[in-house]
Design a protein around this motif. Structure first.
Motif, PDB file in Angstrom:
ATOM      1  N   ASN A   1       0.823  -1.209   0.000  1.00  0.00           N
ATOM      2  CA  ASN A   1       0.000   0.000   0.000  1.00  0.00           C
ATOM      3  C   ASN A   1       0.855   1.256   0.000  1.00  0.00           C
ATOM      4  N   LYS A   2       1.953   1.243   0.765  1.00  0.00           N
ATOM      5  CA  LYS A   2       2.838   2.411   0.805  1.00  0.00           C
ATOM      6  C   LYS A   2       3.493   2.628  -0.560  1.00  0.00           C
ATOM      7  N   MET A   3       3.943   1.537  -1.171  1.00  0.00           N
ATOM      8  CA  MET A   3       4.573   1.656  -2.489  1.00  0.00           C
ATOM      9  C   MET A   3       3.572   2.179  -3.518  1.00  0.00           C
ATOM     10  N   LEU A   4       2.346   1.688  -3.468  1.00  0.00           N
ATOM     11  CA  LEU A   4       1.311   2.137  -4.394  1.00  0.00           C
ATOM     12  C   LEU A   4       0.985   3.612  -4.153  1.00  0.00           C
ATOM     13  N   HIS A   5       0.889   3.996  -2.891  1.00  0.00           N
ATOM     14  CA  HIS A   5       0.619   5.393  -2.535  1.00  0.00           C
ATOM     15  C   HIS A   5       1.724   6.294  -3.066  1.00  0.00           C
ATOM     16  N   ASP A   6       2.973   5.898  -2.866  1.00  0.00           N
ATOM     17  CA  ASP A   6       4.113   6.693  -3.342  1.00  0.00           C
ATOM     18  C   ASP A   6       4.098   6.809  -4.863  1.00  0.00           C
ATOM     19  N   ALA A   7       3.743   5.716  -5.542  1.00  0.00           N
ATOM     20  CA  ALA A   7       3.696   5.738  -7.007  1.00  0.00           C
ATOM     21  C   ALA A   7       2.629   6.718  -7.489  1.00  0.00           C
ATOM     22  N   PHE A   8       1.479   6.724  -6.855  1.00  0.00           N
ATOM     23  CA  PHE A   8       0.428   7.658  -7.253  1.00  0.00           C
ATOM     24  C   PHE A   8       0.831   9.101  -6.972  1.00  0.00           C
TER      25      PHE A   8
END
Length: 182
Positions: A167-174
């Protein structure tokens, strides 16, 4: 006849204090998850007091709600939903000790089953998680999940360290996409 999705939306609108995915009415529950409580004069009086307590809490008078839920408990001390409702009011007041004591009693009286058991387990899991006791929260969410709580299942996913990392990686990507970074 309303679809299951329609009923879920209406449940969220009319019961905003319940976790998403939790049902407020017995007809929304599988037969094996309803609370089979004896219908005594005391339990009926306590249920009426509970409704008054919920109305007081919804109007913002949480102290009055606690008093009404306490009267309901005194009227029928074996009714787990009274403890569960007072625990919710205690949580709003930041009375964590009181909330946990009532939730323990609600789980005990319900046998950790039925709608009230499921709601009490979810609430207690939330309190444990807020207090940093993730293993205790995990146990409560697992028990509530076995009773069909979608909210508990979502909490278990959040407690999973791999899911949190994803979730953190996805959040950072967005965030990078929104800011125009490649």
């Amino acid at each position: 006849m309303a679809s299951e999705h329609d009923r879920a939306v209406l449940n969220c609108i009319f019961n905003p204090l319940l976790p998403i995915g939790e049902n407020a009415y017995d007809e929304d529950l599988p037969a094996d998850l309803t609370d089979d409580e004896p219908q005594t004069l005391e339990s009926k009086q306590a249920k009426q007091l509970e409704l008054e307590g919920v109305k007081a809490a919804e109007s913002g008078d949480v102290a009055m709600a606690v008093g009404i839920f306490t009267r309901a408990i005194n009227t029928c001390p074996t009714l787990p939903s009274c403890y569960n409702n007072r625990a919710q009011a205690y949580r709003i007041q930041d009375n964590i000790e009181g909330a946990l004591a009532d939730l323990d009693r609600a789980v005990s009286l319900s046998g950790g089953a039925g709608r009230t058991g499921r709601q009490a387990l979810c609430q207690r899991g939330i309190v444990h998680r807020k207090e940093g006791r993730e293993e205790a929260a995990r146990r409560d969410f697992q028990a509530a999940s076995r009773l069909g709580s979608q909210f508990a299942k979502a909490q278990l996913a959040q407690l999973n360290p791999y899911a949190a990392l994803c979730n953190k990686m996805l959040h950072d990507a967005f965030l990078k996409l929104q800011s125009g970074e490649a």
